[in-house]
Scaffold this active site. Sequence first.
Site, PDB file in Angstrom:
ATOM      1  N   GLY A 261      64.596  84.470  43.451  1.00 53.63           N
ATOM      2  CA  GLY A 261      65.371  84.361  44.684  1.00 53.63           C
ATOM      3  C   GLY A 261      64.684  83.568  45.777  1.00 53.63           C
ATOM      4  N   THR A 262      63.715  82.744  45.395  1.00 52.18           N
ATOM      5  CA  THR A 262      62.934  81.969  46.371  1.00 52.18           C
ATOM      6  C   THR A 262      63.806  81.037  47.198  1.00 52.18           C
ATOM      7  OG1 THR A 262      61.491  81.715  44.427  1.00 52.18           O
ATOM      8  CG2 THR A 262      60.702  80.822  46.529  1.00 52.18           C
TER       9      THR A 262
ATOM     10  N   LYS B 147      61.683  82.241  39.886  1.00 54.63           N
ATOM     11  CA  LYS B 147      63.020  82.706  39.496  1.00 54.63           C
ATOM     12  C   LYS B 147      63.349  84.091  40.037  1.00 54.63           C
ATOM     13  CE  LYS B 147      64.829  79.984  38.008  1.00 54.63           C
ATOM     14  NZ  LYS B 147      65.281  78.829  38.847  1.00 54.63           N
TER      15      LYS B 147
ATOM     16  N   THR C  50      55.431  79.680  48.334  1.00 51.96           N
ATOM     17  CA  THR C  50      54.454  79.659  47.245  1.00 51.96           C
ATOM     18  C   THR C  50      54.875  80.623  46.141  1.00 51.96           C
ATOM     19  OG1 THR C  50      52.107  79.791  46.693  1.00 51.96           O
ATOM     20  CG2 THR C  50      52.941  81.511  48.118  1.00 51.96           C
ATOM     21  N   HIS C  51      54.409  80.338  44.915  1.00 53.67           N
ATOM     22  CA  HIS C  51      54.520  81.297  43.807  1.00 53.67           C
ATOM     23  C   HIS C  51      53.124  81.766  43.388  1.00 53.67           C
ATOM     24  CE1 HIS C  51      58.731  80.448  43.266  1.00 53.67           C
ATOM     25  NE2 HIS C  51      58.565  79.255  42.753  1.00 53.67           N
TER      26      HIS C  51
ATOM     27  N   SER D 266      65.927  83.842  33.193  1.00 53.10           N
ATOM     28  CA  SER D 266      66.091  82.731  34.125  1.00 53.10           C
ATOM     29  C   SER D 266      64.963  81.717  33.970  1.00 53.10           C
ATOM     30  CB  SER D 266      66.127  83.270  35.559  1.00 53.10           C
ATOM     31  OG  SER D 266      66.373  82.235  36.475  1.00 53.10           O
TER      32      SER D 266
END
Length: 295
Positions: free
Chosen positions: A50-51, A48, A107-108, A138
């Site tokens: 801006g990916t 959450k 990736t996160h 968000s």
Amino acid sequence: MEKIHDVTRPPLEYVKGVPLIKYFAEAMGPLQSFQARPDDLLISTYPKSGTTWVSEILDMIYQGGDLEKCHRAPIFIRVPFLEFKAPGLPSGMDTLKDTPTPRLLKTHLPLTLLPQTLLDQKVKTIYVARNAKDVAVSYFHFYRMAKVHPDPGTWDSFLEKFMAGDVSYGSWYQHVKEWEELSHTHPILYLFYEDMKENPKREIQKILEFLGRSLPEKTVDYIVEQTSFKEMKKNSMANYSNVPTEVMDHSISNFMRKGIAGDWKNTFTVAQNERFDADYAEKMAGCGLHFRTEL
């Protein structure tokens, strides 16, 4: 392929101490065989932050500003999400098999779970960080609509979990700090969501410079226009509206909800804000990162 109705909000599973969506935890084994290429570009963020926005910007850059080419497939196919796995959808590793070079990857993952090959190959990375208050709000709404997550419970209880790092991908505080530290030794462009909201053209120029690419000014202006929140929200190849309702229920909350800086003020109570600020000061003590919570 698994039946989609199997989603049913499973509890998070821990991998090396990091809580992950159950299906993503299952993807971590196969991800070990992933081989990075020197011309890959990694997009890394805490969820959450801006990916999808920066992914769309990058695909437009890679396609020379040709919007039609960017409509060739949904964003999660154009930019494979490395650790992604969900019932009824191709995994990130499956998507990678059909992705032509040069690849955009997403990736996160915190560094402890990042495939070592990305670090060994010194793969160029664009990291986007967003202020923790907006991320928390968000993320709460994302938990509500994306049923691969456990039930978020009340906003108050979710905020406590967020502060404690008991949400998928763990601690926001650790994530933004460790990726910033890595930027001193690896080719990482560290951007802020709020800067992108304030002046997207300036940030896109930074991205172009980092990539060693250039585009005519009118193309950059067109990319700014087409990757605005308003345009992306109605773009079915960017807004996740083609994901099955069993996985993401847009009737609960849109995947692309508001896309602004400072929306946390509509959710946080005064008491929650005071508690959050005190906890934040403790967790970010001595850290040189400065976040704007409004514009």
